[in-house]
Design a protein around this motif. Structure first.
Motif, PDB file in Angstrom:
ATOM      1  N   LEU A   1       5.953  -2.080  -6.711  1.00 23.04           N
ATOM      2  CA  LEU A   1       4.943  -0.802  -6.749  1.00 23.04           C
ATOM      3  C   LEU A   1       4.457  -0.350  -5.491  1.00 23.04           C
ATOM      4  O   LEU A   1       3.864  -1.438  -4.747  1.00 23.04           O
ATOM      5  CB  LEU A   1       3.879  -1.524  -7.822  1.00 23.04           C
ATOM      6  N   THR A   2       4.195   0.586  -5.235  1.00 26.41           N
ATOM      7  CA  THR A   2       3.268   1.042  -3.962  1.00 26.41           C
ATOM      8  C   THR A   2       1.994   1.540  -4.373  1.00 26.41           C
ATOM      9  O   THR A   2       1.801   2.442  -5.126  1.00 26.41           O
ATOM     10  CB  THR A   2       3.795   2.166  -3.159  1.00 26.41           C
TER      11      THR A   2
ATOM     12  N   THR B   1       8.368   1.845   3.509  1.00 30.35           N
ATOM     13  CA  THR B   1       8.839   0.421   3.631  1.00 30.35           C
ATOM     14  C   THR B   1       8.585  -0.213   1.913  1.00 30.35           C
ATOM     15  O   THR B   1       9.790  -0.902   1.771  1.00 30.35           O
ATOM     16  CB  THR B   1       7.704  -0.645   4.197  1.00 30.35           C
ATOM     17  N   GLY B   2       7.840   0.125   1.379  1.00 33.09           N
ATOM     18  CA  GLY B   2       7.779  -0.336  -0.200  1.00 33.09           C
ATOM     19  C   GLY B   2       8.967  -0.006  -0.955  1.00 33.09           C
ATOM     20  O   GLY B   2       9.667  -0.640  -1.683  1.00 33.09           O
TER      21      GLY B   2
ATOM     22  N   ILE C   1       0.778   4.195  -7.616  1.00 33.99           N
ATOM     23  CA  ILE C   1       0.360   3.540  -8.907  1.00 33.99           C
ATOM     24  C   ILE C   1      -1.183   3.568  -8.831  1.00 33.99           C
ATOM     25  O   ILE C   1      -2.282   3.208  -7.939  1.00 33.99           O
ATOM     26  CB  ILE C   1       0.845   2.218  -8.941  1.00 33.99           C
ATOM     27  N   MET C   2      -1.811   4.041  -9.989  1.00 32.60           N
ATOM     28  CA  MET C   2      -3.047   4.170 -10.352  1.00 32.60           C
ATOM     29  C   MET C   2      -3.791   3.185 -11.431  1.00 32.60           C
ATOM     30  O   MET C   2      -4.878   2.904 -11.424  1.00 32.60           O
ATOM     31  CB  MET C   2      -3.532   5.681 -11.012  1.00 32.60           C
ATOM     32  N   HIS C   3      -2.850   2.528 -11.954  1.00 31.21           N
ATOM     33  CA  HIS C   3      -3.198   1.655 -13.158  1.00 31.21           C
ATOM     34  C   HIS C   3      -2.092   0.915 -13.499  1.00 31.21           C
ATOM     35  O   HIS C   3      -0.893   1.375 -13.641  1.00 31.21           O
ATOM     36  CB  HIS C   3      -3.652   2.302 -14.309  1.00 31.21           C
TER      37      HIS C   3
ATOM     38  N   GLY D   1       0.628  -1.322  -0.089  1.00 32.05           N
ATOM     39  CA  GLY D   1       0.118  -0.042  -0.050  1.00 32.05           C
ATOM     40  C   GLY D   1       0.766   1.083  -0.034  1.00 32.05           C
ATOM     41  O   GLY D   1       2.186   1.155   0.477  1.00 32.05           O
ATOM     42  N   LEU D   2       0.300   2.497  -0.367  1.00 34.47           N
ATOM     43  CA  LEU D   2       0.922   3.673  -0.404  1.00 34.47           C
ATOM     44  C   LEU D   2       1.803   3.903   0.929  1.00 34.47           C
ATOM     45  O   LEU D   2       2.925   4.238   0.845  1.00 34.47           O
ATOM     46  CB  LEU D   2       0.232   4.690  -0.905  1.00 34.47           C
TER      47      LEU D   2
END
Length: 256
Positions: A175-176, A127-128, A143-145, A116-117
């Motif tokens: 990816l977050t 963390t990501g 990330i939205m898509h 998650g973001l």
């Protein structure tokens, strides 16, 4: 594709805040739920699996109660889970949490790693990104898509002021995921029953302790703001009152 989803159990948004005796964190006797951005990360992983095939693995760290996050993910469609189970994981900063996750999955080759973001409790949003560095993989945030391509993936990132950025990335990648990327699903009754028979691997603190170091971030003290009310009467002529009011708004309240 083989996708790892990092998830976290956080206090419920409407849970009353109760600080522990040292004032460094909240007490354990509150209600917990899945971190909302992580729920969207899981949903996106499941959608990518439905489109492109593969496997979705979920991972979390924390005490025994955190296993509920994994059970919910398995009920929604994840294939297996990994639980870094120990109370000691709660006190780790973002860097050591990422190191613990990296050590736990070092023998697996994931095409994508989703987080998650940010978490709803700490809100570090680190963390990501740190995990990507430890895994030696490219990363993109907010990330939205996500679209699978022959040479990798193409992602849509949310920027400021309503702008977006499209980036082509190779695999593997980290990816977050931004909240709202998709519509969350509910676990079905069949999914809940099937979750009981899906693999859940437990990793002890001792197994990853060698990969950890001293925390680089530490919460010194938390406190709940005190509610206070104060009324101040400004006297004088209309011009004097206006001048004093503007001065207070600018220099004391700092809204101008």
């Amino acid at each position: 594709m083989k996708i790892l989803v990092c998830m976290k159990q956080v206090p419920q948004k409407d849970a009353p805040l109760k600080l522990n005796e040292s004032g460094t964190w909240i007490r354990e006797d509150v209600s917990y739920e899945v971190n909302e951005p992580d729920a969207y990360a899981l949903e996106e992983a499941l959608r990518q699996k439905e489109k492109n095939g593969g496997e979705v693995v979920v991972i979390t760290s924390g005490p025994a109660r955190a296993q509920q996050v994994l059970r919910e993910a398995l009920a929604k469609g994840a294939d297996r889970a990994i639980h870094l189970e120990d109370d000691k994981f709660v006190g780790l900063d973002a860097y050591n949490t990422a190191r613990a996750i990296s050590a736990a999955v070092k023998d697996e080759n994931f095409d994508l790693v989703f987080t998650g973001l940010q978490s709803d409790d700490y809100g570090y949003a680190q963390t990501g990104v740190i995990l990507a560095e430890l895994l030696g993989a490219p990363h993109a945030t907010i990330i939205m898509h996500i679209e699978k391509k022959d040479a990798g993936i193409r992602v849509k990132r949310e920027l400021e002021s309503g702008y977006f950025q499209y980036v082509d990335m190779p695999l593997p990648a980290v990816l977050t995921i931004q909240s709202g990327i998709n519509k969350l699903r509910y676990a079905t009754l069949i999914g809940i029953k099937q979750a009981k028979n899906k693999p859940l691997r437990k990793v002890s603190y001792a197994e990853v302790e060698s990969a950890l170091g001293q925390n680089l971030q530490k919460i010194e003290k938390l406190y709940i703001p005190q509610k206070t009310k104060q009324t101040e009467k400004i006297e004088g002529s209309p011009a004097e009152i206006a001048k004093k009011l503007v001065d207070k708004l600018k220099n004391e309240i700092r809204v101008l």
